[in-house]
Structures are given as C-alpha cells and as structure tokens.
Design a protein around this motif. Structure first.
Motif, PDB file in Angstrom:
ATOM      1  N   UNK A   6       0.858  -1.184   0.000  1.00  0.00           N
ATOM      2  CA  UNK A   6       0.000   0.000   0.000  1.00  0.00           C
ATOM      3  C   UNK A   6       0.891   1.230   0.000  1.00  0.00           C
ATOM      4  N   UNK A   7       0.662   2.090  -0.956  1.00  0.00           N
ATOM      5  CA  UNK A   7       1.475   3.281  -1.108  1.00  0.00           C
ATOM      6  C   UNK A   7       0.729   4.479  -0.527  1.00  0.00           C
ATOM      7  N   UNK A   8       1.266   5.037   0.546  1.00  0.00           N
ATOM      8  CA  UNK A   8       0.668   6.215   1.158  1.00  0.00           C
ATOM      9  C   UNK A   8       1.071   7.456   0.367  1.00  0.00           C
ATOM     10  N   UNK A   9       0.423   8.567   0.657  1.00  0.00           N
ATOM     11  CA  UNK A   9       0.771   9.825  -0.030  1.00  0.00           C
ATOM     12  C   UNK A   9       2.271  10.083   0.120  1.00  0.00           C
ATOM     13  N   UNK A  10       2.860  10.597  -0.951  1.00  0.00           N
ATOM     14  CA  UNK A  10       4.283  10.910  -0.921  1.00  0.00           C
ATOM     15  C   UNK A  10       4.603  11.870  -2.059  1.00  0.00           C
ATOM     16  N   UNK A  11       5.848  12.335  -2.058  1.00  0.00           N
ATOM     17  CA  UNK A  11       6.277  13.284  -3.083  1.00  0.00           C
ATOM     18  C   UNK A  11       7.665  12.922  -3.576  1.00  0.00           C
ATOM     19  N   UNK A  12       7.849  13.032  -4.879  1.00  0.00           N
ATOM     20  CA  UNK A  12       9.157  12.907  -5.518  1.00  0.00           C
ATOM     21  C   UNK A  12       9.560  14.333  -5.900  1.00  0.00           C
ATOM     22  N   UNK A  13      10.747  14.762  -5.501  1.00  0.00           N
ATOM     23  CA  UNK A  13      11.182  16.136  -5.759  1.00  0.00           C
ATOM     24  C   UNK A  13      12.339  16.185  -6.748  1.00  0.00           C
ATOM     25  N   UNK A  14      12.340  17.229  -7.572  1.00  0.00           N
ATOM     26  CA  UNK A  14      13.503  17.516  -8.412  1.00  0.00           C
ATOM     27  C   UNK A  14      14.586  18.114  -7.512  1.00  0.00           C
ATOM     28  N   UNK A  74      -7.395   9.610  -3.840  1.00  0.00           N
ATOM     29  CA  UNK A  74      -8.546  10.445  -4.199  1.00  0.00           C
ATOM     30  C   UNK A  74      -9.117  11.125  -2.955  1.00  0.00           C
ATOM     31  N   UNK A  75      -9.103  10.430  -1.811  1.00  0.00           N
ATOM     32  CA  UNK A  75      -9.578  11.033  -0.552  1.00  0.00           C
ATOM     33  C   UNK A  75      -8.704  12.230  -0.162  1.00  0.00           C
ATOM     34  N   UNK A  76      -7.386  12.129  -0.365  1.00  0.00           N
ATOM     35  CA  UNK A  76      -6.496  13.261  -0.089  1.00  0.00           C
ATOM     36  C   UNK A  76      -6.858  14.450  -0.972  1.00  0.00           C
ATOM     37  N   UNK A  77      -7.277  14.165  -2.192  1.00  0.00           N
ATOM     38  CA  UNK A  77      -7.682  15.234  -3.109  1.00  0.00           C
ATOM     39  C   UNK A  77      -8.826  16.050  -2.545  1.00  0.00           C
ATOM     40  N   UNK A  78      -9.786  15.389  -1.874  1.00  0.00           N
ATOM     41  CA  UNK A  78     -10.897  16.110  -1.241  1.00  0.00           C
ATOM     42  C   UNK A  78     -10.379  17.044  -0.156  1.00  0.00           C
ATOM     43  N   UNK A  79      -9.431  16.569   0.643  1.00  0.00           N
ATOM     44  CA  UNK A  79      -8.861  17.387   1.724  1.00  0.00           C
ATOM     45  C   UNK A  79      -8.191  18.632   1.143  1.00  0.00           C
ATOM     46  N   UNK A  80      -7.409  18.438   0.078  1.00  0.00           N
ATOM     47  CA  UNK A  80      -6.679  19.557  -0.522  1.00  0.00           C
ATOM     48  C   UNK A  80      -7.562  20.452  -1.390  1.00  0.00           C
ATOM     49  N   UNK A  81      -8.648  19.898  -1.906  1.00  0.00           N
ATOM     50  CA  UNK A  81      -9.492  20.663  -2.817  1.00  0.00           C
ATOM     51  C   UNK A  81      -9.021  20.598  -4.254  1.00  0.00           C
ATOM     52  N   UNK A 163       9.828  -7.504  -7.630  1.00  0.00           N
ATOM     53  CA  UNK A 163       8.435  -7.916  -7.761  1.00  0.00           C
ATOM     54  C   UNK A 163       7.576  -7.381  -6.614  1.00  0.00           C
ATOM     55  N   UNK A 164       6.580  -6.538  -6.956  1.00  0.00           N
ATOM     56  CA  UNK A 164       5.648  -6.000  -5.970  1.00  0.00           C
ATOM     57  C   UNK A 164       4.549  -5.222  -6.675  1.00  0.00           C
ATOM     58  N   UNK A 165       3.300  -5.437  -6.206  1.00  0.00           N
ATOM     59  CA  UNK A 165       2.161  -4.656  -6.701  1.00  0.00           C
ATOM     60  C   UNK A 165       2.002  -3.437  -5.813  1.00  0.00           C
ATOM     61  N   UNK A 166       1.757  -2.278  -6.403  1.00  0.00           N
ATOM     62  CA  UNK A 166       1.532  -1.042  -5.660  1.00  0.00           C
ATOM     63  C   UNK A 166       0.110  -0.541  -5.900  1.00  0.00           C
ATOM     64  N   UNK A 167      -0.611  -0.332  -4.801  1.00  0.00           N
ATOM     65  CA  UNK A 167      -1.924   0.295  -4.834  1.00  0.00           C
ATOM     66  C   UNK A 167      -1.934   1.361  -3.757  1.00  0.00           C
ATOM     67  N   UNK A 168      -2.840   2.341  -3.873  1.00  0.00           N
ATOM     68  CA  UNK A 168      -2.854   3.372  -2.835  1.00  0.00           C
ATOM     69  C   UNK A 168      -3.626   2.886  -1.615  1.00  0.00           C
ATOM     70  N   UNK A 169      -3.516   3.641  -0.547  1.00  0.00           N
ATOM     71  CA  UNK A 169      -4.110   3.261   0.737  1.00  0.00           C
ATOM     72  C   UNK A 169      -5.627   3.094   0.627  1.00  0.00           C
ATOM     73  N   UNK A 170      -6.298   3.972  -0.117  1.00  0.00           N
ATOM     74  CA  UNK A 170      -7.751   3.842  -0.294  1.00  0.00           C
ATOM     75  C   UNK A 170      -8.103   2.466  -0.868  1.00  0.00           C
ATOM     76  N   UNK A 171      -7.402   2.058  -1.918  1.00  0.00           N
ATOM     77  CA  UNK A 171      -7.684   0.774  -2.561  1.00  0.00           C
ATOM     78  C   UNK A 171      -7.354  -0.389  -1.625  1.00  0.00           C
TER      79      UNK A 171
END
Length: 188
Positions: A6-14, A74-81, A163-171
């Motif tokens: 399960x992949x929680x919210x995160x950020x990749x930065x330049x 998608x739930x985080x999107x609601x929080x952020x607007x 080898x690993x499947x990634x889905x977000x926390x909601x899923x």
C-alpha cells in the motif's frame, strides 16, 4: 502469487525543488530503503497546501527526480481541494498543482499532482515467468473477507525492478489488504 504494498501519499522532488525547500546544495537523508532497488523514504517531509486544505508531513521519496510529482489518494484530493487524475507515474501533463511548503521555502506547482494508477513492478525475468510484458494491463485478485479483483493493473517490467504490486491506501483499505500480503495475477 506476488506481494502487494500500500502506497501512502508521498512526493518525488527535483533537485531544484529540494534546494528551494531545504536549502542550497541540500541532499536528502535516507530514512529507510524501499522495495524497489535504489529507492528510499527520506527523513524529510513537506506540507501540501491546496485551495481547500493542507496535508502536513508528507514523506519525500528519494533519490531526486527530473521533475517533481505528488502522489496522493482520491480522498487526499478532497482534503486539498484538488481532483488528481488517475495516471501512470510520470504522466503529469494537465494535472493540478499545489503549494509545497518546506522548512526553507515554498514551491508553487502548476501541475504534478496525481493519484497513481495501480501497477506491478517486476524484473524482466518475473515478467517472462508470469507470461506478461511491460505496459500490459492485467487483473489481480486478493483474498480474504473483502476480496476484490483489481482491473487495469499496469505491468512495469524492467531489469532493475523488484516484484511488488503497488496500490494506494484507499484501494488497499477497501480490500482489507495489508503490506506484504500475497495477491494473484489474472491474465485473460
């Protein structure tokens, strides 16, 4: 069978954005290695500010990337607007932006916020063993009381992947799935 994560919210930065947020010539500090070789969770965290709300303490993943990308549910999107499109990693064109706040500065993203499409990382030898190819879309079945079949799962096969499947926390929560649980590939 293969493990799920399960992949929680995160950020990749330049690197440019790392330096804006944390200071000139700043290097991320490794907190722990991730399952994919060379990838790690950094000690550093940032705040995301959207038109409706803020999410504090979003983990930075390293190493630095060519372009900054925020991955939320998608739930985080609601929080952020904001309404993050469901996209493959790196496909950020036309996606919404947010403000990223770090200890030494802020970055106003014009685009780059997505809900990552479910996907499976696999070594090329795993892809051969499963009978799939890079960029193929397949199905994955979970087990248990809330078993589901995930459709449109992207195969990402490369000689450097593990080898690993990634889905977000909601899923993952919808399927009562925990990190490391085994799931089954379904190839039509």
């Amino acid at each position: 069978m293969l493990p799920a994560a399960l992949s929680n919210r995160h950020i990749h930065l330049s690197q440019v954005d790392i330096e804006t947020l944390f200071g000139k010539t700043y290097d991320l500090t490794k907190f722990k290695d991730l399952s994919q070789p060379g990838q790690y969770a950094a000690e550093e965290k940032v705040d995301l500010v959207g038109p409706k709300g803020t999410i504090k303490g979003v983990r930075v993943l390293g190493p630095a990337r060519g372009k900054t990308q925020v991955e939320i549910s998608l739930a985080d999107g609601f929080v952020l607007g904001v309404k993050p499109p469901i996209r493959d990693s790196g496909d950020v064109a036309g996606s919404p932006g947010v403000k990223i706040v770090g200890p030494n500065g802020e970055v106003e993203m014009q685009e780059g916020v997505i809900a990552a499409a479910r996907h499976i990382h696999m070594h090329t030898s795993d892809a051969e063993a499963f009978g799939v190819v890079d960029k193929q879309r397949i199905k994955v079945r979970t087990t248990g009381e809330r078993a589901v079949i995930f459709e449109n799962v992207l195969v990402r096969a490369h000689e450097t992947y593990a080898l690993e499947m990634h889905i977000d926390v909601d899923e993952g929560n919808a399927a009562a799935l925990k990190n490391g649980e085994m799931v089954e590939l379904i190839i039509d």
